[in-house]
Enzyme design. Structure first.
Site, PDB file in Angstrom:
ATOM      1  N   TYR A   1       0.855  -1.192   0.000  1.00 16.64           N
ATOM      2  CA  TYR A   1       0.000   0.000   0.000  1.00 16.64           C
ATOM      3  C   TYR A   1       0.883   1.231   0.000  1.00 16.64           C
ATOM      4  O   TYR A   1       1.835   1.319   0.771  1.00 16.64           O
ATOM      5  CB  TYR A   1      -0.899  -0.010   1.243  1.00 16.64           C
TER       6      TYR A   1
ATOM      7  N   ASP B   1       9.251   2.940   0.143  1.00 16.60           N
ATOM      8  CA  ASP B   1       8.150   3.552   0.887  1.00 16.60           C
ATOM      9  C   ASP B   1       8.344   3.172   2.352  1.00 16.60           C
ATOM     10  O   ASP B   1       7.981   2.080   2.782  1.00 16.60           O
ATOM     11  CB  ASP B   1       6.805   3.051   0.345  1.00 16.60           C
TER      12      ASP B   1
ATOM     13  N   LYS C   1       3.611   8.741   9.043  1.00 24.03           N
ATOM     14  CA  LYS C   1       3.414   8.095  10.352  1.00 24.03           C
ATOM     15  C   LYS C   1       4.381   8.611  11.427  1.00 24.03           C
ATOM     16  O   LYS C   1       4.209   9.732  11.883  1.00 24.03           O
ATOM     17  CB  LYS C   1       3.413   6.584  10.183  1.00 24.03           C
TER      18      LYS C   1
HETATM   19  C1  LIG Z   1       0.011   4.381   5.761  1.00 20.53           C
HETATM   20  C2  LIG Z   1       0.829   4.181   4.578  1.00 20.53           C
HETATM   21  C3  LIG Z   1       0.790   5.068   3.486  1.00 20.53           C
HETATM   22  C4  LIG Z   1      -0.212   6.183   3.395  1.00 20.53           C
HETATM   23  O1  LIG Z   1      -0.021   7.141   4.372  1.00 20.53           O
HETATM   24  P1  LIG Z   1      -1.264   8.112   4.747  1.00 20.53           P
HETATM   25  O2  LIG Z   1      -0.655   9.053   5.734  1.00 20.53           O
HETATM   26  O3  LIG Z   1      -2.319   7.228   5.308  1.00 20.53           O
HETATM   27  O4  LIG Z   1      -1.688   8.785   3.506  1.00 20.53           O
HETATM   28  C5  LIG Z   1       1.688   4.880   2.466  1.00 20.53           C
HETATM   29  N1  LIG Z   1       2.580   3.873   2.489  1.00 20.53           N
HETATM   30  C6  LIG Z   1       2.632   3.002   3.508  1.00 20.53           C
HETATM   31  C7  LIG Z   1       3.670   1.930   3.496  1.00 20.53           C
HETATM   32  C8  LIG Z   1       1.759   3.109   4.574  1.00 20.53           C
HETATM   33  O5  LIG Z   1       1.806   2.213   5.550  1.00 20.53           O
END
Ligand SMILES: *Cc1c(COP(=O)(O)O)cnc(C)c1O
Length: 428
Positions: free
Chosen positions: A144, A239, A267
Site C-alpha cells: 500500500y 516507501d 506516520k
Molecule cells: C500508511 C501508509 C501510506 C499512506 O499514508 P497516509 O498518511 O495514510 O496517507 C503509504 N505507504 C505506507 C507503506 C503506509 O503504511
C-alpha cells in the site's frame, strides 16, 4: 465490555459521514460489529467512550512509537500553537527538522515535507517520472502506498503485465502505467523489466511489507532489486511510511544496508500529527519546483504544529540509544508469548515479525507475499480479534494488518496480553 455509547455514536456518525468513518480501515467491516469511539489515550492505553481501557496495538497505525500523549511532543505542540498555527511562509523549524531527518537517514541530502504518506508517495513517483523521463512504475501486489490513483491497482496474478483499476474512479489510462509484481519474487521483476525495456521510471516497495500483515523481504531480495533497478536506469523508491524511524533510526535502508534512490516517510515522522515527507540526493531533489521543473506544493506543508510534533519525536528517537533494542526485546517477548499460547492450544498459525512490526496469520504455511497472506483463516481471525477485544486488548480489525508495538508498553502489559491470547486461543 460494553460498547453502548460507541454503538450510538457510530449510528450518529453514519448519518453524516460515509460509513461513519473518515478512513475505511477504521470500520469493522472485516470482523463485524461497530467501531469503538476513542475518548482519550495515554501511553499504551486507549480509553473509549464507554469507559473501557484497551491496550493499544495499533497506535494510530504506527505513529505513536513512544506512546499516546507523549509529554515532550504534546508540550512542543502546545507552545507552538500559542505562536500561530499556519503562515504559508518559511520557518526556521522546517530547516531544523529537515536537517535532523537528513542526519538520521542514510543516503539523503534533501527532504520535502507534505501532509500525509499518500502525498509523499504520489509526489515521489511524479519526481521519478520527471527525473527519468519515463512513464511506467512497478508496484508489488499487497503493498500500500496511499490512495492516489496510480497505486490503487488490483492485486492480480503476479504475471500480469498491465494493471486493471480496482477502484472505480481510477482511469484505465492511469492504471496501464502501473505494473504489478509479486513480493519476494525477483524473477517476476526481471520479466517485467525485460517486457518494458527503458520504460520503467521507478519501482516502489515497502522494504518490509506492512499492509498485508508483516512480510519481511527474503534474504537478498532487496539487494537483487537494487541491482536490477541500477542496471535499468530505474529509480528504487523505498516507501518507509511504516518502517521509517521505526525499524531503526535510518529505517529499512539502515537495517538492510540497501540504498534507495527516493525514500518516502509518514506516520512516525509526524509524532501523531499529519506529516509525510520524501527525500533523495541533491541531484534528484533539485528536479523539484522551485529549483526544477517537477511541480509539487502544499498550503499547509511544513505546518508549524506538525513540524513541532515531528521535530520533538525525531529528537527523542535520535537521542535514545536504547530505544530500538528495547522495542526489539519487547516485541520478541510478545512474539514468544503468542507462539507459546497458540501452540499450547493447537491453533494453526504463522507469526511474522521484523523489529516492532508483528502479525499473526491463521495459516500453517509461510506468509511471504499477497497470495499467501490471503490464505489465512478469516473466521478464526474474527474470533481472535473479538476475543482479545473482550479481554481489553485492541489489535487492528483486519487480518491484513500489522501490530505496531509502542515503547510505552510495559512487561506487565505484555504479560496481560499474552494471558489474554491464551484465554482466547482456548476458544478458537
Ligand atoms: C500508511 C501508509 C501510506 C499512506 O499514508 P497516509 O498518511 O495514510 O496517507 C503509504 N505507504 C505506507 C507503506 C503506509 O503504511
Amino acid at each position: 465490555m460494553l460498547y453502548q455509547r460507541s454503538s450510538q455514536l457510530f449510528v450518529e456518525a453514519a448519518k453524516v459521514i460515509p460509513g461513519g468513518v473518515n478512513s475505511p480501515v477504521r470500520a469493522f467491516k472485516a470482523v463485524g460489529g461497530t467501531p469503538i469511539f476513542v475518548k482519550e489515550a495515554k501511553g499504551a492505553y486507549l480509553y473509549d467512550e464507554d469507559g473501557n481501557r484497551l491496550i493499544d496495538y495499533i497506535n494510530s497505525w504506527g505513529p505513536m512509537l513512544l506512546g499516546h500523549a507523549y509529554e515532550p511532543v504534546v508540550n512542543a505542540v502546545i507552545e507552538k500553537a500559542k505562536k500561530g498555527t499556519s503562515f504559508g511562509m518559511p520557518t526556521e523549524l522546517e530547516t531544523q527538522i529537515a536537517a535532523l531527518a537528513v542526519s538520521m537517514v542514510p543516503n539523503i541530502d534533501k527532504i520535502r515535507f507534505v501532509n500525509s504518506g499518500t502525498e509523499a508517495c504520489m509526489s515521489a513517483i511524479r519526481l521519478a517520472r520527471g527525473y527519468t523521463k519515463r512513464d511506467k512504475i512497478v508496484k508489488f501486489s499487497g503493498c500500500y502506498h496511499g490512495h492516489s490513483d496510480s497505486f490503487l491497482i488490483a492485486a492480480g496474478s503476479g504475471l500480469s503485465t498491465f494493471g486493471v483499476p480496482n477502484s472505480p474512479g481510477v482511469t484505465e489510462g492511469t492504471a496501464k502505467d502501473t505494473l504489478l509484481a509479486a513480493y519476494n519474487d525477483i524473477e517476476n521483476i526481471k520479466a517485467l523489466f525485460a517486457a518494458n525495456k527503458d520504460q520503467i521510471a521507478a519501482v516502489i516497495i515497502e522494504p518490509v511489507a506492512g499492509n498485508m500483515g508483516c512480510i519481511p523481504p527474503k534474504e537478498g531480495f532487496l539487494k537483487d532489486l537494487r541491482t536490477v533497478c541500477s542496471e535499468n536506469g530505474t529509480l528504487l523508491i523505498f516507501d518507509e511510511v511504516m518502517t521509517g524511524f521505526r525499524l531503526a533510526k535510518g529505517g529499512a535502508q539502515e537495517l538492510f544496508n540497501i540504498q534507495a534512490d527516493i525514500v518516502c516517510f509518514g506516520k512516525v515522522i509526524g509524532g501523531g500529527l499529519p506529516v509525510g515527507a520524501f527525500a533523495a540526493c541533491n541531484e534528484i531533489m533539485d528536479y523539484l519546483a522551485p529549483v526544477g521543473p517537477v511541480y509539487q506544493a502544499g498550503t499547509l506543508s511544513g505546518n508549524p504544529l506538525a513540524m513541532a510534533a515531528g521535530f520533538e519525536m525525531l529528537k527523542q528517537i535520535n537521542s535514545d540509544q536504547e530505544l530500538f533494542a528495547r522495542l526489539e526485546e519487547k516485541t520478541a517477548y510478545l512474539e514468544n508469548g503468542i507462539r507459546e499460547k497458540l501452540t499450547e492450544n493447537n491453533v494453526v498459525f504463522t507469526v511474522n515479525r521484523v523489529g516492532s512490526m508483528i502479525s499473526v496469520h491463521f495459516d500453517a504455511n509461510p506468509v511471504c507475499d499477497f497470495k499467501t497472506a490471503a490464505n489465512g483463516d478469516n473466521e478464526t481471525f474474527k474470533k481472535f480479534f473479538h476475543g482479545l477485544l473482550k479481554e481489553g486488548v485492541y489489535i487492528a480489525p483486519s487480518a491484513y494488518e500489522t501490530w505496531f508495538i509502542t515503547d510505552a508498553l510495559t512487561y506487565e502489559d505484555l504479560d496481560f496480553t499474552i494471558k489474554a491470547v491464551g484465554k482466547v486461543a482456548k476458544e478458537l
